[in-house]
Write a protein that holds these residues in place. Structure first.
Motif, short mmCIF file in Angstrom:
data_model
loop_
_atom_site.label_atom_id
_atom_site.label_comp_id
_atom_site.label_asym_id
_atom_site.label_seq_id
_atom_site.Cartn_x
_atom_site.Cartn_y
_atom_site.Cartn_z
N ASN A 229 0.85 -1.19 0.00
CA ASN A 229 0.00 0.00 0.00
C ASN A 229 0.88 1.24 0.00
O ASN A 229 1.65 1.46 0.94
N ALA A 230 0.76 2.04 -1.05
CA ALA A 230 1.62 3.21 -1.19
C ALA A 230 1.32 4.29 -0.17
O ALA A 230 2.17 5.10 0.18
N GLY A 231 0.12 4.32 0.34
CA GLY A 231 -0.26 5.34 1.32
C GLY A 231 -1.39 4.84 2.20
O GLY A 231 -1.94 3.75 1.99
N LYS A 232 -1.77 5.66 3.18
CA LYS A 232 -2.80 5.27 4.12
C LYS A 232 -4.17 5.12 3.47
O LYS A 232 -4.99 4.31 3.90
N THR A 233 -4.44 5.89 2.43
CA THR A 233 -5.74 5.78 1.76
C THR A 233 -5.90 4.39 1.15
O THR A 233 -6.93 3.73 1.34
N ASP A 234 -4.88 3.93 0.43
CA ASP A 234 -4.92 2.59 -0.15
C ASP A 234 -5.06 1.53 0.94
O ASP A 234 -5.84 0.58 0.81
N TYR A 235 -4.29 1.72 1.99
CA TYR A 235 -4.30 0.75 3.09
C TYR A 235 -5.67 0.64 3.73
O TYR A 235 -6.21 -0.45 3.91
N HIS A 236 -6.26 1.77 4.08
CA HIS A 236 -7.56 1.75 4.76
C HIS A 236 -8.67 1.24 3.84
O HIS A 236 -9.61 0.57 4.30
N GLN A 237 -8.58 1.52 2.56
CA GLN A 237 -9.57 1.00 1.61
C GLN A 237 -9.52 -0.53 1.56
O GLN A 237 -10.56 -1.20 1.56
N ARG A 238 -8.31 -1.07 1.53
CA ARG A 238 -8.17 -2.53 1.48
C ARG A 238 -8.55 -3.17 2.82
O ARG A 238 -9.19 -4.22 2.85
#
Length: 327
Positions: A229-238
Protein backbone atom coordinates in the motif's frame (compact mmCIF):
# COMPACT_ATOMS: atom_id res chain seq x y z
CA UNK A 1 1.75 26.05 31.38
CA UNK A 2 2.24 22.67 29.73
CA UNK A 3 5.31 21.94 27.62
CA UNK A 4 4.46 19.21 25.12
CA UNK A 5 6.97 17.13 23.13
CA UNK A 6 5.33 14.80 20.61
CA UNK A 7 6.65 12.57 17.85
CA UNK A 8 8.23 13.23 14.49
CA UNK A 9 5.08 13.16 12.31
CA UNK A 10 4.69 10.41 9.71
CA UNK A 11 2.18 10.94 6.92
CA UNK A 12 -1.10 9.33 7.86
CA UNK A 13 0.53 7.35 10.68
CA UNK A 14 -0.04 7.03 14.40
CA UNK A 15 2.74 9.48 15.36
CA UNK A 16 1.17 12.43 13.57
CA UNK A 17 -2.26 11.34 14.78
CA UNK A 18 -0.99 11.37 18.38
CA UNK A 19 0.38 14.89 18.05
CA UNK A 20 -2.89 16.17 16.57
CA UNK A 21 -5.00 14.45 19.20
CA UNK A 22 -3.08 15.97 22.12
CA UNK A 23 -2.95 19.37 20.48
CA UNK A 24 -6.68 19.48 19.72
CA UNK A 25 -7.59 18.19 23.18
CA UNK A 26 -5.59 20.90 24.91
CA UNK A 27 -7.03 23.58 22.65
CA UNK A 28 -10.57 22.32 23.18
CA UNK A 29 -10.20 22.67 26.95
CA UNK A 30 -8.36 26.00 26.65
CA UNK A 31 -5.29 24.68 28.43
CA UNK A 32 -2.24 26.85 27.69
CA UNK A 33 0.65 24.89 26.20
CA UNK A 34 3.84 25.23 24.21
CA UNK A 35 4.61 22.50 21.67
CA UNK A 36 8.34 21.85 21.45
CA UNK A 37 10.12 20.06 18.56
CA UNK A 38 10.14 16.27 18.85
CA UNK A 39 13.26 14.24 19.55
CA UNK A 40 12.59 10.54 19.05
CA UNK A 41 14.03 7.50 17.31
CA UNK A 42 12.73 8.60 13.89
CA UNK A 43 13.64 12.26 14.15
CA UNK A 44 16.72 14.41 13.44
CA UNK A 45 19.33 15.47 15.97
CA UNK A 46 18.04 17.02 19.17
CA UNK A 47 17.05 20.69 18.89
CA UNK A 48 18.76 21.28 22.23
CA UNK A 49 18.46 25.05 22.17
CA UNK A 50 14.66 24.76 21.99
CA UNK A 51 14.57 22.73 25.20
CA UNK A 52 17.27 24.54 27.12
CA UNK A 53 15.85 28.03 26.56
CA UNK A 54 12.53 27.14 28.24
CA UNK A 55 12.14 28.84 31.61
CA UNK A 56 9.53 26.69 33.27
CA UNK A 57 8.01 27.25 36.71
CA UNK A 58 7.26 24.83 39.56
CA UNK A 59 3.53 24.83 38.73
CA UNK A 60 4.19 23.93 35.08
CA UNK A 61 4.09 20.44 33.58
CA UNK A 62 6.03 18.64 30.86
CA UNK A 63 4.52 15.87 28.72
CA UNK A 64 6.83 13.78 26.52
CA UNK A 65 5.02 11.48 24.07
CA UNK A 66 7.83 8.91 24.01
CA UNK A 67 8.97 8.36 27.59
CA UNK A 68 12.35 6.90 26.61
CA UNK A 69 13.27 10.05 24.69
CA UNK A 70 16.60 11.70 25.58
CA UNK A 71 14.58 14.90 26.10
CA UNK A 72 13.90 13.88 29.70
CA UNK A 73 17.64 13.96 30.49
CA UNK A 74 17.89 17.48 29.08
CA UNK A 75 14.96 18.94 31.02
CA UNK A 76 14.61 16.82 34.17
CA UNK A 77 16.28 19.49 36.34
CA UNK A 78 13.99 22.25 35.08
CA UNK A 79 11.05 23.24 37.33
CA UNK A 80 7.71 21.50 36.76
CA UNK A 81 6.20 18.01 36.90
CA UNK A 82 7.41 15.54 34.25
CA UNK A 83 5.15 12.98 32.53
CA UNK A 84 5.87 10.52 29.75
CA UNK A 85 3.90 7.99 27.71
CA UNK A 86 5.17 4.41 27.45
CA UNK A 87 4.11 2.68 24.22
CA UNK A 88 6.71 -0.08 24.27
CA UNK A 89 9.47 -1.41 26.48
CA UNK A 90 12.90 -2.89 25.77
CA UNK A 91 12.65 -4.88 29.01
CA UNK A 92 9.93 -7.13 27.63
CA UNK A 93 10.72 -10.82 27.65
CA UNK A 94 8.78 -11.49 24.45
CA UNK A 95 10.36 -8.72 22.40
CA UNK A 96 13.51 -7.29 24.01
CA UNK A 97 14.51 -5.58 20.77
CA UNK A 98 11.27 -3.82 19.97
CA UNK A 99 13.43 -0.74 19.42
CA UNK A 100 15.86 -2.63 17.19
CA UNK A 101 19.49 -1.72 17.73
CA UNK A 102 18.69 0.82 20.43
CA UNK A 103 18.00 -1.27 23.51
CA UNK A 104 21.56 -0.80 24.74
CA UNK A 105 21.56 2.98 24.20
CA UNK A 106 18.11 4.00 25.44
CA UNK A 107 19.08 4.06 29.13
CA UNK A 108 15.48 3.05 29.71
CA UNK A 109 15.64 2.42 33.45
CA UNK A 110 17.44 5.70 34.12
CA UNK A 111 15.21 7.79 31.88
CA UNK A 112 11.90 6.37 33.10
CA UNK A 113 13.07 6.93 36.66
CA UNK A 114 13.27 10.71 36.04
CA UNK A 115 9.49 11.13 35.61
CA UNK A 116 6.94 12.14 38.23
CA UNK A 117 4.36 10.06 36.41
CA UNK A 118 4.25 7.55 33.55
CA UNK A 119 1.28 6.82 31.30
CA UNK A 120 0.89 3.33 29.80
CA UNK A 121 -1.08 2.71 26.62
CA UNK A 122 -2.59 -0.53 28.02
CA UNK A 123 -2.94 -2.45 31.27
CA UNK A 124 -0.55 -5.01 29.81
CA UNK A 125 1.99 -2.25 29.22
CA UNK A 126 1.48 -0.94 32.77
CA UNK A 127 2.00 -4.43 34.23
CA UNK A 128 5.13 -4.90 32.12
CA UNK A 129 6.62 -1.62 33.36
CA UNK A 130 5.87 -2.55 36.98
CA UNK A 131 7.34 -6.03 36.55
CA UNK A 132 10.50 -4.78 34.85
CA UNK A 133 10.97 -1.75 37.12
CA UNK A 134 9.17 -2.33 40.47
CA UNK A 135 10.16 1.12 41.78
CA UNK A 136 8.05 2.69 39.02
CA UNK A 137 4.85 0.79 39.78
CA UNK A 138 3.47 3.56 41.99
CA UNK A 139 4.13 6.17 39.31
CA UNK A 140 2.60 4.32 36.34
CA UNK A 141 -1.07 4.49 35.33
CA UNK A 142 -2.99 3.18 32.34
CA UNK A 143 -4.36 5.90 30.09
CA UNK A 144 -4.65 4.21 26.69
CA UNK A 145 -3.52 5.70 23.40
CA UNK A 146 -5.61 8.28 21.50
CA UNK A 147 -7.14 7.14 18.19
CA UNK A 148 -8.88 9.51 15.81
CA UNK A 149 -11.72 7.26 14.64
CA UNK A 150 -13.39 10.10 12.73
CA UNK A 151 -10.60 9.92 10.14
CA UNK A 152 -11.61 6.32 9.37
CA UNK A 153 -15.34 6.96 8.97
CA UNK A 154 -15.32 7.39 5.15
CA UNK A 155 -14.00 3.84 4.72
CA UNK A 156 -16.70 2.13 6.80
CA UNK A 157 -19.19 2.27 3.92
CA UNK A 158 -17.05 0.08 1.65
CA UNK A 159 -18.46 -3.37 0.88
CA UNK A 160 -16.89 -6.34 2.65
CA UNK A 161 -15.42 -9.15 0.59
CA UNK A 162 -16.85 -12.43 1.85
CA UNK A 163 -14.25 -14.79 3.30
CA UNK A 164 -11.40 -12.28 2.94
CA UNK A 165 -8.99 -12.77 5.83
CA UNK A 166 -6.34 -10.10 6.40
CA UNK A 167 -3.16 -10.00 8.42
CA UNK A 168 -2.01 -6.41 8.90
CA UNK A 169 0.52 -6.83 11.68
CA UNK A 170 4.16 -6.10 10.94
CA UNK A 171 5.80 -9.10 9.24
CA UNK A 172 8.55 -9.69 11.80
CA UNK A 173 9.65 -12.45 14.22
CA UNK A 174 7.81 -11.20 17.31
CA UNK A 175 4.58 -11.30 15.28
CA UNK A 176 5.03 -15.06 14.81
CA UNK A 177 4.89 -15.10 11.02
CA UNK A 178 5.47 -18.89 11.05
CA UNK A 179 2.12 -19.30 12.82
CA UNK A 180 0.56 -16.86 10.37
CA UNK A 181 1.79 -18.92 7.41
CA UNK A 182 0.43 -22.17 8.79
CA UNK A 183 -2.94 -20.62 9.68
CA UNK A 184 -3.14 -19.13 6.19
CA UNK A 185 -2.35 -22.49 4.57
CA UNK A 186 -5.25 -24.13 6.40
CA UNK A 187 -7.65 -21.24 5.73
CA UNK A 188 -6.85 -21.16 2.02
CA UNK A 189 -7.51 -24.91 1.84
CA UNK A 190 -10.94 -24.16 3.38
CA UNK A 191 -11.78 -21.62 0.67
CA UNK A 192 -10.69 -18.37 2.32
CA UNK A 193 -8.70 -15.68 0.58
CA UNK A 194 -5.75 -14.46 2.68
CA UNK A 195 -3.89 -11.17 2.32
CA UNK A 196 -1.09 -9.54 4.27
CA UNK A 197 -1.19 -5.75 3.97
CA UNK A 198 2.20 -4.04 3.88
CA UNK A 199 3.51 -0.50 3.97
CA UNK A 200 6.64 -1.53 2.05
CA UNK A 201 7.13 -3.95 -0.83
CA UNK A 202 8.07 -7.57 0.00
CA UNK A 203 11.43 -7.04 -1.75
CA UNK A 204 12.22 -4.00 0.37
CA UNK A 205 11.00 -5.73 3.53
CA UNK A 206 13.31 -8.72 3.06
CA UNK A 207 16.31 -6.81 1.71
CA UNK A 208 19.43 -7.89 3.58
CA UNK A 209 17.50 -10.40 5.68
CA UNK A 210 17.82 -13.95 4.25
CA UNK A 211 15.52 -15.46 6.90
CA UNK A 212 12.73 -12.99 6.22
CA UNK A 213 13.20 -13.42 2.46
CA UNK A 214 12.81 -17.17 2.84
CA UNK A 215 9.70 -16.83 4.99
CA UNK A 216 8.05 -14.39 2.58
CA UNK A 217 8.75 -16.79 -0.28
CA UNK A 218 7.22 -19.63 1.74
CA UNK A 219 4.20 -17.49 2.62
CA UNK A 220 3.64 -16.58 -1.03
CA UNK A 221 3.96 -20.23 -2.02
CA UNK A 222 1.30 -21.02 0.58
CA UNK A 223 -1.03 -18.59 -1.15
CA UNK A 224 -0.82 -15.47 1.01
CA UNK A 225 -1.19 -12.35 -1.13
CA UNK A 226 1.28 -9.69 -0.02
CA UNK A 227 -0.32 -6.36 -0.89
CA UNK A 228 1.83 -3.24 -0.89
CA UNK A 229 0.00 0.00 0.00
CA UNK A 230 1.62 3.21 -1.19
CA UNK A 231 -0.26 5.34 1.32
CA UNK A 232 -2.80 5.27 4.12
CA UNK A 233 -5.74 5.78 1.76
CA UNK A 234 -4.92 2.59 -0.15
CA UNK A 235 -4.30 0.75 3.09
CA UNK A 236 -7.56 1.75 4.76
CA UNK A 237 -9.57 1.00 1.61
CA UNK A 238 -8.17 -2.53 1.48
CA UNK A 239 -8.50 -3.05 5.22
CA UNK A 240 -12.13 -1.93 5.12
CA UNK A 241 -12.94 -4.75 2.67
CA UNK A 242 -11.67 -7.47 5.03
CA UNK A 243 -14.24 -9.71 6.68
CA UNK A 244 -11.81 -10.95 9.30
CA UNK A 245 -8.46 -9.81 10.65
CA UNK A 246 -6.09 -12.13 12.50
CA UNK A 247 -3.16 -11.27 14.70
CA UNK A 248 -0.59 -13.76 15.94
CA UNK A 249 1.55 -11.16 17.70
CA UNK A 250 3.03 -11.77 21.14
CA UNK A 251 4.67 -8.36 21.47
CA UNK A 252 2.11 -5.60 21.01
CA UNK A 253 1.45 -3.22 23.89
CA UNK A 254 -1.58 -1.85 22.02
CA UNK A 255 -1.80 -2.60 18.27
CA UNK A 256 -3.21 0.21 16.17
CA UNK A 257 -3.47 -2.22 13.24
CA UNK A 258 -6.05 -4.38 15.02
CA UNK A 259 -7.98 -1.49 16.57
CA UNK A 260 -8.34 0.20 13.19
CA UNK A 261 -9.54 -3.06 11.62
CA UNK A 262 -12.18 -3.50 14.32
CA UNK A 263 -13.44 0.04 13.80
CA UNK A 264 -13.72 -0.67 10.07
CA UNK A 265 -15.94 -3.67 10.77
CA UNK A 266 -13.60 -6.64 10.47
CA UNK A 267 -14.13 -9.55 12.87
CA UNK A 268 -10.96 -9.71 15.04
CA UNK A 269 -9.16 -12.94 15.96
CA UNK A 270 -6.50 -12.45 18.64
CA UNK A 271 -4.61 -14.32 21.40
CA UNK A 272 -6.20 -14.68 24.80
CA UNK A 273 -3.23 -12.93 26.42
CA UNK A 274 -1.19 -9.73 26.60
CA UNK A 275 -3.26 -6.60 25.83
CA UNK A 276 -5.88 -8.22 23.59
CA UNK A 277 -8.49 -9.16 26.25
CA UNK A 278 -8.63 -5.47 27.19
CA UNK A 279 -10.54 -4.59 24.02
CA UNK A 280 -11.40 -7.79 22.10
CA UNK A 281 -14.53 -9.74 23.14
CA UNK A 282 -13.72 -13.06 24.78
CA UNK A 283 -15.54 -14.97 22.03
CA UNK A 284 -12.94 -13.77 19.54
CA UNK A 285 -9.88 -14.86 21.52
CA UNK A 286 -7.84 -18.03 21.10
CA UNK A 287 -5.21 -19.73 23.24
CA UNK A 288 -1.83 -18.43 22.03
CA UNK A 289 -0.24 -20.61 19.33
CA UNK A 290 -3.37 -22.81 19.02
CA UNK A 291 -4.12 -23.25 15.31
CA UNK A 292 -7.30 -25.22 15.96
CA UNK A 293 -8.74 -22.37 18.03
CA UNK A 294 -7.79 -19.80 15.39
CA UNK A 295 -9.72 -21.78 12.78
CA UNK A 296 -12.62 -22.23 15.17
CA UNK A 297 -12.98 -18.47 15.76
CA UNK A 298 -12.65 -17.75 12.02
CA UNK A 299 -15.25 -20.28 10.95
CA UNK A 300 -17.68 -19.34 13.74
CA UNK A 301 -17.26 -15.64 12.95
CA UNK A 302 -18.64 -14.34 16.25
CA UNK A 303 -19.91 -10.80 15.96
CA UNK A 304 -19.67 -8.95 19.24
CA UNK A 305 -19.04 -5.44 20.49
CA UNK A 306 -15.37 -4.75 21.13
CA UNK A 307 -14.20 -2.14 23.64
CA UNK A 308 -12.26 0.18 21.33
CA UNK A 309 -14.15 3.39 22.14
CA UNK A 310 -12.10 3.60 25.34
CA UNK A 311 -9.26 4.72 23.05
CA UNK A 312 -11.17 7.54 21.34
CA UNK A 313 -8.88 10.55 21.30
CA UNK A 314 -11.04 12.83 23.47
CA UNK A 315 -11.33 10.23 26.22
CA UNK A 316 -7.62 9.42 26.32
CA UNK A 317 -6.45 13.04 26.17
CA UNK A 318 -8.86 13.82 29.02
CA UNK A 319 -7.11 11.12 31.06
CA UNK A 320 -3.73 12.66 30.28
CA UNK A 321 -4.98 16.06 31.42
CA UNK A 322 -6.56 14.67 34.58
CA UNK A 323 -3.41 12.77 35.58
CA UNK A 324 -1.27 15.86 34.96
CA UNK A 325 -3.64 17.89 37.13
CA UNK A 326 -4.05 20.57 34.48
CA UNK A 327 -7.69 21.38 35.31
Amino acid sequence: MLYFVGYTPNEGGWAGSFNRAVRSGLEKLCIPFVELPPFDWSGPAAPMKEYLRVRSKPDDAWFIGWAQSPVIELIHSKPGRKYGLVVGLTEMHFDPMVFTGRADTLREKERLGLYDGLFANSHWCCETVSRAYPKLSGRTVTTGFPFDFTALKPYRKLTKEKNLVVFNQRFSPERLHSLEIEAARLLIAMGYRVQHLLGVSPAQLSKGNPLLKSLIKKAQHTGIEFVYNAGKTDYHQRLARASLVITTSIADMLPSSLIEAIYLGAVPVAPRAFCFPEFVHTDNLYTPYDLAEILSVVTTKPRREHQIQQYAKDKVVSRFIEEMKLT
